[in-house]
Write a protein that holds these residues in place. Structure first.
Motif, mmCIF file in Angstrom:
data_model
loop_
_atom_site.group_PDB
_atom_site.id
_atom_site.type_symbol
_atom_site.label_atom_id
_atom_site.label_comp_id
_atom_site.label_asym_id
_atom_site.label_seq_id
_atom_site.Cartn_x
_atom_site.Cartn_y
_atom_site.Cartn_z
ATOM 1 N N ILE A 1 18.510 4.830 62.718
ATOM 2 C CA ILE A 1 18.124 4.134 63.951
ATOM 3 C C ILE A 1 19.227 4.368 64.976
ATOM 4 N N LYS A 2 18.845 4.818 66.171
ATOM 5 C CA LYS A 2 19.824 5.114 67.230
ATOM 6 C C LYS A 2 20.758 3.921 67.424
ATOM 7 N N GLY A 3 22.050 4.196 67.376
ATOM 8 C CA GLY A 3 23.058 3.163 67.538
ATOM 9 C C GLY A 3 23.454 2.485 66.238
ATOM 10 N N HIS A 4 22.712 2.756 65.155
ATOM 11 C CA HIS A 4 22.990 2.163 63.843
ATOM 12 C C HIS A 4 22.947 3.238 62.757
ATOM 13 N N GLU A 5 23.429 4.441 63.082
ATOM 14 C CA GLU A 5 23.399 5.561 62.147
ATOM 15 C C GLU A 5 24.359 5.318 60.989
ATOM 16 N N PHE A 6 24.070 5.948 59.864
ATOM 17 C CA PHE A 6 24.942 5.890 58.694
ATOM 18 C C PHE A 6 25.972 7.010 58.799
ATOM 19 N N GLU A 7 27.149 6.776 58.268
ATOM 20 C CA GLU A 7 28.211 7.781 58.258
ATOM 21 C C GLU A 7 28.193 8.528 56.933
ATOM 22 N N PRO A 8 28.535 9.800 56.931
ATOM 23 C CA PRO A 8 28.737 10.605 58.113
ATOM 24 C C PRO A 8 27.405 10.941 58.776
ATOM 25 N N LYS A 9 27.467 11.324 60.033
ATOM 26 C CA LYS A 9 26.263 11.644 60.798
ATOM 27 C C LYS A 9 26.510 12.887 61.637
ATOM 28 N N ALA A 10 25.441 13.389 62.243
ATOM 29 C CA ALA A 10 25.573 14.530 63.149
ATOM 30 C C ALA A 10 26.524 14.160 64.281
ATOM 31 N N HIS A 11 27.110 15.143 64.898
ATOM 32 C CA HIS A 11 28.063 14.904 65.984
ATOM 33 C C HIS A 11 27.431 14.130 67.143
ATOM 34 N N LEU A 12 26.226 14.523 67.538
ATOM 35 C CA LEU A 12 25.523 13.870 68.648
ATOM 36 C C LEU A 12 24.079 13.554 68.238
ATOM 37 N N PRO A 13 23.861 12.573 67.362
ATOM 38 C CA PRO A 13 22.493 12.275 66.938
ATOM 39 C C PRO A 13 21.688 11.640 68.068
ATOM 40 N N VAL A 14 20.575 12.272 68.402
ATOM 41 C CA VAL A 14 19.725 11.738 69.472
ATOM 42 C C VAL A 14 18.262 11.850 69.077
ATOM 43 N N PRO A 15 17.460 10.857 69.430
ATOM 44 C CA PRO A 15 16.022 10.952 69.204
ATOM 45 C C PRO A 15 15.429 12.076 70.050
ATOM 46 N N GLY A 16 14.437 12.757 69.506
ATOM 47 C CA GLY A 16 13.710 13.765 70.267
ATOM 48 C C GLY A 16 14.317 15.147 70.273
ATOM 49 N N SER A 17 15.231 15.440 69.356
ATOM 50 C CA SER A 17 15.895 16.741 69.378
ATOM 51 C C SER A 17 15.404 17.694 68.281
ATOM 52 N N LEU A 18 14.414 17.271 67.498
ATOM 53 C CA LEU A 18 13.945 18.102 66.386
ATOM 54 C C LEU A 18 12.667 18.868 66.710
ATOM 55 N N ASP A 19 12.513 19.979 66.067
ATOM 56 C CA ASP A 19 11.309 20.800 66.119
ATOM 57 C C ASP A 19 11.010 21.154 64.668
ATOM 58 N N LEU A 20 10.017 20.474 64.071
ATOM 59 C CA LEU A 20 9.738 20.598 62.646
ATOM 60 C C LEU A 20 8.355 21.183 62.393
ATOM 61 N N CYS A 21 8.240 21.999 61.366
ATOM 62 C CA CYS A 21 6.954 22.548 60.964
ATOM 63 C C CYS A 21 6.658 22.118 59.536
ATOM 64 N N PHE A 22 5.483 21.518 59.325
ATOM 65 C CA PHE A 22 5.041 21.076 58.006
ATOM 66 C C PHE A 22 3.774 21.839 57.622
ATOM 67 N N ILE A 23 3.684 22.258 56.360
ATOM 68 C CA ILE A 23 2.479 22.884 55.832
ATOM 69 C C ILE A 23 1.602 21.773 55.252
ATOM 70 N N THR A 24 0.357 21.712 55.669
ATOM 71 C CA THR A 24 -0.545 20.654 55.234
ATOM 72 C C THR A 24 -1.131 20.937 53.852
ATOM 73 N N THR A 25 -1.425 19.855 53.127
ATOM 74 C CA THR A 25 -2.103 19.986 51.831
ATOM 75 C C THR A 25 -3.613 20.071 52.024
ATOM 76 N N LYS A 26 -4.084 19.711 53.218
ATOM 77 C CA LYS A 26 -5.509 19.769 53.560
ATOM 78 C C LYS A 26 -5.752 21.019 54.389
ATOM 79 N N SER A 27 -6.997 21.257 54.740
ATOM 80 C CA SER A 27 -7.256 22.314 55.708
ATOM 81 C C SER A 27 -6.745 21.820 57.061
ATOM 82 N N LEU A 28 -6.431 22.723 57.954
ATOM 83 C CA LEU A 28 -5.955 22.309 59.273
ATOM 84 C C LEU A 28 -7.027 21.509 59.998
ATOM 85 N N ASN A 29 -8.302 21.874 59.824
ATOM 86 C CA ASN A 29 -9.379 21.119 60.466
ATOM 87 C C ASN A 29 -9.423 19.674 59.973
#
Length: 127
Positions: A51-79
């Motif tokens: 949670i921003k402002g309550h991160e656990f140590e150690p943490k990233a140098h500059l942890p900020v919400p909204g900085s990730l770009d993640l790709c997940f493979i679905t177990t279902k069809s995309l449709n």
């Protein structure tokens, strides 16, 4: 030397909405560990939640919400995944579109989590 990714850490500014998105919209399992820490489990991996402002140590140098770009493979069809996401009243930003994954061609859609991280949901294209 490196075999696979065990976990990554996601920083959020809104714990409840973040938990809703990753558990209800994406179908991950919420895990509580340690001293009340939260994580989202899927397959053999997990995403630890800070949670921003309550991160656990150690943490990233500059942890900020909204900085990730993640790709997940679905177990279902995309449709089926698209249908589920829309039933959860979550907006799909773009797609489906064909992309190149880590190990095979994929068909993907893009949406944003509550912190505006870019989330790509993909299915393997069979050649």
């Amino acid at each position: 030397m490196i075999d696979y990714l065990d976990h990554l850490v996601l920083t959020t500014s809104n714990k409840d909405t973040c938990i809703y998105f990753y558990t209800n919209v994406l179908g991950m399992t919420l895990e509580t560990f340690g001293e009340g820490r939260k994580a989202f489990k899927f397959g053999g991996q997990k995403i630890n939640l800070h949670i921003k402002g309550h991160e656990f140590e150690p943490k990233a140098h500059l942890p900020v919400p909204g900085s990730l770009d993640l790709c997940f493979i679905t177990t279902k069809s995309l449709n089926e995944a698209i249908e589920h996401i829309l039933k959860c009243n979550w907006e799909i930003e773009s797609g489906p579109i064909t992309r190149t994954g880590a190990n095979f061609p994929i068909r993907s859609i893009y949406l944003r989590d509550p912190d505006l991280n870019l989330i790509e949901i993909s299915e393997k294209l069979i050649s």
